[in-house]
Scaffold this active site. Structure first.
Site, short mmCIF file in Angstrom:
data_model
loop_
_atom_site.label_atom_id
_atom_site.label_comp_id
_atom_site.label_asym_id
_atom_site.label_seq_id
_atom_site.Cartn_x
_atom_site.Cartn_y
_atom_site.Cartn_z
N ASP A 125 27.67 76.35 -15.41
CA ASP A 125 26.63 75.32 -15.51
C ASP A 125 27.19 74.03 -14.91
O ASP A 125 28.33 73.65 -15.17
CB ASP A 125 26.25 75.11 -16.98
N ILE A 126 26.38 73.36 -14.10
CA ILE A 126 26.81 72.11 -13.47
C ILE A 126 26.77 71.00 -14.54
O ILE A 126 25.72 70.78 -15.16
CB ILE A 126 25.90 71.75 -12.29
N GLU A 156 20.29 74.83 -13.41
CA GLU A 156 21.56 74.60 -12.75
C GLU A 156 22.62 75.61 -13.18
O GLU A 156 23.82 75.40 -13.01
CB GLU A 156 22.05 73.19 -13.06
#
Length: 676
Positions: free
Chosen positions: A549-550, A592
């Site tokens: 996950d960003i 994301e």
């Protein structure tokens, strides 16, 4: 209607009675003339006897002609001899009696021995007055009569033999002509799709040699030759295909008379061959002193030579040459039929292969499959080596090429080549002999030195160039006009199938990939993970899953806008694809978040890959509108069978590991086994 005689003499009883009446009248006239000759009337009453005998001759001649020369032959010929006997008597030129001999010999040419011999027997009766009344020169008259009869017998026998040989040759020719005509009629009735026609072709192929052999024997008998030969032409050379000579071998020199006949397309007739000055063109174990050579023509093209030879001087004459010419025409018809069968056979085979090709295309939805089938079936149908260059956004790419490719060019440039000319003209280009063609076939990196002929066909669909297909052959003129048309048909079908395959591939791509990042979408991820877990269980190998996950991605969107957020997502996707192995599978999980399936990888190996990904993403600088930013990622890791047994457990524990990483500092990768 009746015969001509019945029409002239109507109302004289039945047909048999009329025949007796006419024959009796003719015999009566002849006996009267002969009696006058016996009584020396030609000398004593020439003004009476000659006109009367002339009337007898005219009457017998008329009856003979009206009967179609089937009857009254002896009466007619004997009337002529009576006139001759009267002339001899009145002129007293006894040497004129020698004229009987050439007359008898000449008549054997037109009449059979059942006419000639009785006629010769009647001649001594013209001299009966010398035997019975004057009794002068009886021995001389007897000897003359004997030799005249003997001459008639010998001449009749010789002409009978000649006539028998001629009839035999004519019958053989008629038999061959009838057989050929029947087969031709059969062929015209056959369907082009019939397998029987192919069988018929093979039978005819074998039969052609037999027919030519029979013709050669007929020619040999017809012109009284020692041997007859048929030489087949192969451009600059000839070969012996059939002959009547079973005793010795023939050595072909290919020069002299045979070469001249083929080159000038004119027959050759020699009554005497001077072996020192004339080279025949072949050598045999017997001397050749007489020769006839006639070119066998198909239209204006010589396809062979028909020759007859003899070890006798002046064995052939002009009628013999005409006979050989006639037989050469028959051989030309046999060869033409054989050639037609060959063409039909090739066309049927090509059509069958094209039919199979068309059927197979209906089940082909993949691009490479269509291209492979186009090359495979074209090779089968036309015996050429196929090549295919795909045309796309990046230019041309070689998908099929039979020869050597030097180097690895990034761009294929067809300018100045035959293939380029075909693309420019949007039309097929065929070169039957490359050696006579100044333009290169393909760019220099593609070796085509061994090819003698080539065809290049550009493939278009709705005006767009799809690619270019072609075939190379080591044979000169390997395609004719019909086969070129069939190649174009195959290319047209392939163009449509290739376009459909591309469309199918695009739809499939859209259905399986994420439109923004180009990675597999969530649905495909679930499908791929199920498949890999089954494989892992079957092979008892570990499998790890990364969920990344960003960090603070919402802040990126809020600060820089969604376009920049999309830019970051695409950049992270490229890093994932670049850093993972070929066996690994990356997908967009949602928002994301991204997932990576690592087949055959335990928790330690997964940790290493996760760290490599994290560091690569952290090191990347994203730029947009003169602004730059960096992002970090958090990664959760779980492994089967160490951390989970099922797909749901694996996903859940990977997500728990990610949750732990995000709530304990972010920008790190965490194995589920570390938080269990």
């Amino acid at each position: 209607m009746g015969s001509s005689l019945q029409q002239i003499f109507p109302g004289r009883g039945d047909k048999k009675g009329k025949s007796y009446w006419l024959r009796g009248a003719s015999v009566l006239l002849l006996v009267a003339s002969w009696a006058g000759l016996l009584l020396n009337y030609p000398v004593q009453f020439p003004r009476i006897w000659f006109p009367f005998t002339a009337v007898t001759l005219i009457a017998c001649g008329a009856l003979h002609l009206l009967s179609g020369r089937r009857e009254y032959a002896i009466e007619f010929l004997y009337a002529i001899l009576l006139i001759l006997a009267g002339i001899i008597d009145i002129s007293a030129f006894l040497w004129l009696k020698l004229a009987y001999f050439p007359f008898i010999i000449a008549m054997t040419r037109f009449y059979r021995m059942n006419v000639i011999i009785p006629l010769a027997v009647l001649v001594p009766f013209n001299a009966l007055r010398s035997f019975t009344i004057t009794r002068e020169n009886i021995a001389g008259e007897a000897a003359f009569s004997f030799f005249l009869i003997l001459t008639s017998v010998v001449a009749s026998f010789m002409f009978r033999v000649l006539r028998s040989e001629k009839e035999k040759a004519v019958n053989e020719l008629a038999k061959i002509t009838t057989g050929a005509r029947e087969r031709t009629q059969d062929t015209e009735m056959e369907s082009l799709g019939s397998d029987e026609l192919i069988s018929h072709y093979f039978a005819s192929k074998i039969r052609a040699n037999e027919e030519i052999q029979e013709l050669l024997h007929a020619i040999k008998h017809a012109v009284f030759a020692d041997a007859a030969y048929f030489f087949e032409s192969h451009g600059d050379t000839i070969s012996l295909r059939c002959s009547t000579d079973d005793k010795g071998k023939v050595i072909i020199t290919g020069k002299g008379v045979l070469a001249t006949c083929l080159r000038e397309r004119k027959p050759f007739l020699s009554g005497e061959v001077d072996e020192k000055n004339i080279e025949v063109g072949y050598i045999k174990d017997a001397r050749i002193l007489s020769l006839i050579a006639v070119p066998v023509m198909e239209g204006s093209t010589p396809v062979g030579l028909l020759t007859v030879d003899s070890s006798r001087y002046h064995a052939f004459n002009e009628p013999g040459q005409m006979t050989v010419k006639m037989f050469s025409g028959q051989i030309a018809k046999i060869l033409e039929r054989e050639r037609v069968y060959t063409i039909i056979k090739h066309d049927i085979t090509a059509l069958r292969i094209i039919k199979e090709f068309s059927s197979s295309l209906a089940a082909s939805i993949h691009y490479d499959d269509v291209v492979n089938k186009l090359c495979h079936y074209s090779r089968q149908a036309f015996s050429g080596a196929p090549f295919f260059f795909e045309h796309g956004m990046q230019g041309f790419q070689a998908k099929q090429f039979p020869g050597e490719i030097s180097g690895a060019p990034k761009e294929i440039d067809f300018r100045g080549t035959l293939a380029g000319l075909a693309i420019e003209n949007r039309h097929k280009e065929y070169v039957s002999d490359i050696r006579q063609f100044v333009m290169k076939v393909l760019p220099p990196q593609f070796r085509t030195e061994d090819a003698r002929s080539v065809i290049a066909v550009p493939l278009f669909f709705e005006g767009d160039l799809i690619g270019i297909f072609g075939m190379l052959s080591t044979q000169k003129e390997f395609l004719d006009s019909r086969q070129i048309s069939l190649v174009e048909v195959m290319c047209n079908q392939a163009a449509t199938s290739i376009a459909n395959a591309k469309m199918h591939a695009e739809i499939e791509r859209m259905a399986t990939t994420d439109g923004l990042t180009g990675l597999y979408n969530h649905r495909v991820f679930q499908q791929k993970l199920t498949e890999e877990l089954k494989r892992s269980e079957r092979h008892e190998t570990p499998l790890s899953l990364l969920l990344t996950d960003i960090d603070f991605f919402k802040k990126v969107n809020d600060t820089y806008g969604h376009p920049v957020g999309d830019l970051v997502l695409r950049g992270v996707s490229k890093i994932l694809l670049h850093e993972i192995r070929d066996i690994d599978i990356a997908a967009r999980y949602g928002g994301e978040e991204f997932v990576v399936i690592l087949p055959g990888t335990d928790s330690v190996g997964a940790k290493n890959i996760a760290e490599r990904l994290r560091k690569a993403i952290m090191a990347e600088t994203f730029s947009s509108d003169n602004r730059t930013l960096k992002v970090t990622t958090s990664i959760g890791i779980a492994t089967v069978p160490a951390d989970a047994r099922t797909k749901e457990e694996l996903i859940e524990r990977t997500d728990q590991a990610l949750y732990h990483a995000k709530h304990n500092g972010r920008n790190q990768s965490v194995n589920w086994e570390m938080i269990r």
